[in-house]
Design a protein around this motif. Structure first.
Motif, PDB file in Angstrom:
ATOM      1  N   MET A   1       0.836  -1.179   0.000  1.00  0.00           N
ATOM      2  CA  MET A   1       0.000   0.000   0.000  1.00  0.00           C
ATOM      3  C   MET A   1       0.884   1.247   0.000  1.00  0.00           C
ATOM      4  O   MET A   1       1.825   1.351   0.775  1.00  0.00           O
ATOM      5  CB  MET A   1      -0.910  -0.009   1.235  1.00  0.00           C
ATOM      6  CG  MET A   1      -1.757   1.214   1.325  1.00  0.00           C
ATOM      7  SD  MET A   1      -3.303   1.034   2.203  1.00  0.00           S
ATOM      8  CE  MET A   1      -4.109  -0.296   1.398  1.00  0.00           C
ATOM      9  N   ALA A   2       0.590   2.180  -0.876  1.00  0.00           N
ATOM     10  CA  ALA A   2       1.358   3.420  -0.960  1.00  0.00           C
ATOM     11  C   ALA A   2       0.936   4.353   0.160  1.00  0.00           C
ATOM     12  O   ALA A   2      -0.238   4.614   0.356  1.00  0.00           O
ATOM     13  CB  ALA A   2       1.138   4.077  -2.315  1.00  0.00           C
ATOM     14  N   ARG A   3       1.903   4.851   0.892  1.00  0.00           N
ATOM     15  CA  ARG A   3       1.641   5.758   1.998  1.00  0.00           C
ATOM     16  C   ARG A   3       2.312   7.092   1.691  1.00  0.00           C
ATOM     17  O   ARG A   3       3.533   7.179   1.636  1.00  0.00           O
ATOM     18  CB  ARG A   3       2.165   5.160   3.295  1.00  0.00           C
ATOM     19  CG  ARG A   3       1.746   5.915   4.525  1.00  0.00           C
ATOM     20  CD  ARG A   3       2.069   5.072   5.759  1.00  0.00           C
ATOM     21  NE  ARG A   3       1.741   5.766   6.963  1.00  0.00           N
ATOM     22  CZ  ARG A   3       0.547   5.768   7.538  1.00  0.00           C
ATOM     23  NH1 ARG A   3      -0.423   5.088   6.981  1.00  0.00           N
ATOM     24  NH2 ARG A   3       0.324   6.430   8.654  1.00  0.00           N
ATOM     25  N   ILE A   4       1.489   8.117   1.499  1.00  0.00           N
ATOM     26  CA  ILE A   4       1.988   9.447   1.172  1.00  0.00           C
ATOM     27  C   ILE A   4       1.351  10.428   2.140  1.00  0.00           C
ATOM     28  O   ILE A   4       0.135  10.420   2.328  1.00  0.00           O
ATOM     29  CB  ILE A   4       1.654   9.828  -0.281  1.00  0.00           C
ATOM     30  CG1 ILE A   4       2.297   8.832  -1.246  1.00  0.00           C
ATOM     31  CG2 ILE A   4       2.100  11.237  -0.589  1.00  0.00           C
ATOM     32  CD1 ILE A   4       1.923   9.034  -2.689  1.00  0.00           C
ATOM     33  N   ALA A   5       2.168  11.277   2.754  1.00  0.00           N
ATOM     34  CA  ALA A   5       1.721  12.296   3.715  1.00  0.00           C
ATOM     35  C   ALA A   5       0.940  11.666   4.867  1.00  0.00           C
ATOM     36  O   ALA A   5       0.006  12.258   5.386  1.00  0.00           O
ATOM     37  CB  ALA A   5       0.881  13.366   3.018  1.00  0.00           C
ATOM     38  N   GLY A   6       1.315  10.446   5.240  1.00  0.00           N
ATOM     39  CA  GLY A   6       0.670   9.778   6.366  1.00  0.00           C
ATOM     40  C   GLY A   6      -0.663   9.150   6.037  1.00  0.00           C
ATOM     41  O   GLY A   6      -1.373   8.693   6.926  1.00  0.00           O
ATOM     42  N   ILE A   7      -1.039   9.114   4.781  1.00  0.00           N
ATOM     43  CA  ILE A   7      -2.321   8.551   4.358  1.00  0.00           C
ATOM     44  C   ILE A   7      -2.067   7.354   3.467  1.00  0.00           C
ATOM     45  O   ILE A   7      -1.240   7.402   2.556  1.00  0.00           O
ATOM     46  CB  ILE A   7      -3.147   9.604   3.576  1.00  0.00           C
ATOM     47  CG1 ILE A   7      -3.410  10.815   4.440  1.00  0.00           C
ATOM     48  CG2 ILE A   7      -4.463   9.021   3.067  1.00  0.00           C
ATOM     49  CD1 ILE A   7      -4.239  10.546   5.667  1.00  0.00           C
ATOM     50  N   ASN A   8      -2.805   6.269   3.707  1.00  0.00           N
ATOM     51  CA  ASN A   8      -2.732   5.104   2.836  1.00  0.00           C
ATOM     52  C   ASN A   8      -3.611   5.356   1.617  1.00  0.00           C
ATOM     53  O   ASN A   8      -4.818   5.534   1.747  1.00  0.00           O
ATOM     54  CB  ASN A   8      -3.212   3.849   3.559  1.00  0.00           C
ATOM     55  CG  ASN A   8      -2.252   3.427   4.648  1.00  0.00           C
ATOM     56  OD1 ASN A   8      -1.052   3.636   4.525  1.00  0.00           O
ATOM     57  ND2 ASN A   8      -2.780   2.855   5.708  1.00  0.00           N
ATOM     58  N   ILE A   9      -2.996   5.378   0.448  1.00  0.00           N
ATOM     59  CA  ILE A   9      -3.723   5.614  -0.791  1.00  0.00           C
ATOM     60  C   ILE A   9      -4.368   4.296  -1.218  1.00  0.00           C
ATOM     61  O   ILE A   9      -3.704   3.262  -1.221  1.00  0.00           O
ATOM     62  CB  ILE A   9      -2.767   6.121  -1.896  1.00  0.00           C
ATOM     63  CG1 ILE A   9      -1.960   7.320  -1.414  1.00  0.00           C
ATOM     64  CG2 ILE A   9      -3.537   6.468  -3.157  1.00  0.00           C
ATOM     65  CD1 ILE A   9      -2.772   8.512  -1.034  1.00  0.00           C
ATOM     66  N   PRO A  10      -5.673   4.299  -1.587  1.00  0.00           N
ATOM     67  CA  PRO A  10      -6.331   3.052  -2.010  1.00  0.00           C
ATOM     68  C   PRO A  10      -5.620   2.417  -3.201  1.00  0.00           C
ATOM     69  O   PRO A  10      -5.310   3.091  -4.175  1.00  0.00           O
ATOM     70  CB  PRO A  10      -7.738   3.506  -2.392  1.00  0.00           C
ATOM     71  CG  PRO A  10      -7.944   4.790  -1.690  1.00  0.00           C
ATOM     72  CD  PRO A  10      -6.598   5.425  -1.575  1.00  0.00           C
ATOM     73  N   MET A  11      -5.373   1.128  -3.107  1.00  0.00           N
ATOM     74  CA  MET A  11      -4.573   0.423  -4.105  1.00  0.00           C
ATOM     75  C   MET A  11      -5.273   0.256  -5.448  1.00  0.00           C
ATOM     76  O   MET A  11      -4.626   0.201  -6.473  1.00  0.00           O
ATOM     77  CB  MET A  11      -4.197  -0.970  -3.582  1.00  0.00           C
ATOM     78  CG  MET A  11      -3.334  -0.932  -2.343  1.00  0.00           C
ATOM     79  SD  MET A  11      -1.772  -0.115  -2.630  1.00  0.00           S
ATOM     80  CE  MET A  11      -0.873  -1.412  -3.409  1.00  0.00           C
ATOM     81  N   ASN A  12      -6.603   0.169  -5.455  1.00  0.00           N
ATOM     82  CA  ASN A  12      -7.307  -0.152  -6.696  1.00  0.00           C
ATOM     83  C   ASN A  12      -7.748   1.086  -7.472  1.00  0.00           C
ATOM     84  O   ASN A  12      -8.487   0.970  -8.430  1.00  0.00           O
ATOM     85  CB  ASN A  12      -8.523  -1.029  -6.389  1.00  0.00           C
ATOM     86  CG  ASN A  12      -9.482  -0.351  -5.420  1.00  0.00           C
ATOM     87  OD1 ASN A  12      -9.113   0.619  -4.765  1.00  0.00           O
ATOM     88  ND2 ASN A  12     -10.682  -0.860  -5.319  1.00  0.00           N
ATOM     89  N   LYS A  13      -7.292   2.271  -7.074  1.00  0.00           N
ATOM     90  CA  LYS A  13      -7.675   3.494  -7.775  1.00  0.00           C
ATOM     91  C   LYS A  13      -6.528   3.993  -8.641  1.00  0.00           C
ATOM     92  O   LYS A  13      -5.375   3.658  -8.426  1.00  0.00           O
ATOM     93  CB  LYS A  13      -8.070   4.582  -6.784  1.00  0.00           C
ATOM     94  CG  LYS A  13      -9.335   4.254  -6.025  1.00  0.00           C
ATOM     95  CD  LYS A  13      -9.836   5.454  -5.280  1.00  0.00           C
ATOM     96  CE  LYS A  13     -11.028   5.079  -4.461  1.00  0.00           C
ATOM     97  NZ  LYS A  13     -12.283   5.450  -5.078  1.00  0.00           N
ATOM     98  N   HIS A  14      -6.868   4.829  -9.606  1.00  0.00           N
ATOM     99  CA  HIS A  14      -5.847   5.495 -10.417  1.00  0.00           C
ATOM    100  C   HIS A  14      -5.127   6.509  -9.538  1.00  0.00           C
ATOM    101  O   HIS A  14      -5.694   7.059  -8.596  1.00  0.00           O
ATOM    102  CB  HIS A  14      -6.474   6.202 -11.617  1.00  0.00           C
ATOM    103  CG  HIS A  14      -7.072   5.263 -12.610  1.00  0.00           C
ATOM    104  ND1 HIS A  14      -6.318   4.549 -13.515  1.00  0.00           N
ATOM    105  CD2 HIS A  14      -8.354   4.902 -12.843  1.00  0.00           C
ATOM    106  CE1 HIS A  14      -7.106   3.802 -14.256  1.00  0.00           C
ATOM    107  NE2 HIS A  14      -8.360   3.994 -13.867  1.00  0.00           N
ATOM    108  N   VAL A  15      -3.886   6.784  -9.862  1.00  0.00           N
ATOM    109  CA  VAL A  15      -3.069   7.686  -9.053  1.00  0.00           C
ATOM    110  C   VAL A  15      -3.697   9.085  -8.992  1.00  0.00           C
ATOM    111  O   VAL A  15      -3.757   9.701  -7.928  1.00  0.00           O
ATOM    112  CB  VAL A  15      -1.626   7.774  -9.602  1.00  0.00           C
ATOM    113  CG1 VAL A  15      -0.806   8.767  -8.815  1.00  0.00           C
ATOM    114  CG2 VAL A  15      -0.973   6.410  -9.577  1.00  0.00           C
ATOM    115  N   GLY A  16      -4.204   9.571 -10.128  1.00  0.00           N
ATOM    116  CA  GLY A  16      -4.795  10.899 -10.175  1.00  0.00           C
ATOM    117  C   GLY A  16      -5.997  11.048  -9.245  1.00  0.00           C
ATOM    118  O   GLY A  16      -6.281  12.140  -8.754  1.00  0.00           O
ATOM    119  N   ILE A  17      -6.707   9.971  -9.006  1.00  0.00           N
ATOM    120  CA  ILE A  17      -7.868   9.986  -8.112  1.00  0.00           C
ATOM    121  C   ILE A  17      -7.445   9.634  -6.688  1.00  0.00           C
ATOM    122  O   ILE A  17      -7.912  10.232  -5.720  1.00  0.00           O
ATOM    123  CB  ILE A  17      -8.942   8.987  -8.594  1.00  0.00           C
ATOM    124  CG1 ILE A  17      -9.407   9.340  -9.997  1.00  0.00           C
ATOM    125  CG2 ILE A  17     -10.122   8.930  -7.642  1.00  0.00           C
ATOM    126  CD1 ILE A  17     -10.083  10.675 -10.128  1.00  0.00           C
TER     127      ILE A  17
END
Length: 116
Positions: free
Chosen positions: A1-17
């Protein structure tokens, strides 16, 4: 899972969203950051390499995000209230300001009011 600025970014979404899950990042800032980092916004988060995640972190670190931004916003509101400005008084009373319609709009902070 990508963690940026302390937030886990949802894995199944496009990066822009997915980047819009970070407080302070909207669609425009997400797409600008992707372009500056050299990441395709249509790429799924799960397909990002560690180098791309690091590049995105570096791009987004230029902006106030999450806790810093929330603190800044709350301090701005507190400053308005301390100065006694119209906007500050309206914040303190939990009323709408800037000429918003009282009876029909923005009923989030107050219960449904009866019309005069």
């Amino acid at each position: 899972m990508a963690r940026i600025a302390g937030i886990n970014i949802p894995m199944n979404k496009h990066v822009g969203i997915g980047l819009t899950h970070i407080f302070g990042v909207g669609r425009t800032r997400a797409l600008e950051s992707c372009a500056a980092a050299g990441v395709d916004p249509a790429t799924k988060v799960k397909d990002l390499t560690e180098a791309e995640v690091t590049a995105l972190r570096a791009q987004l670190s230029r902006y106030p995000l999450e806790g810093d931004l929330r603190r800044e916003v709350s301090m701005n509101i507190k400053r308005l209230m301390d100065l006694g400005t119209w906007r500050g008084i309206r914040h303190a009373k939990a009323c709408r300001s800037a000429g918003s319609v009282r009876a029909t709009n923005a009923r989030t902070r107050k219960a449904r009011a009866s019309r005069p």
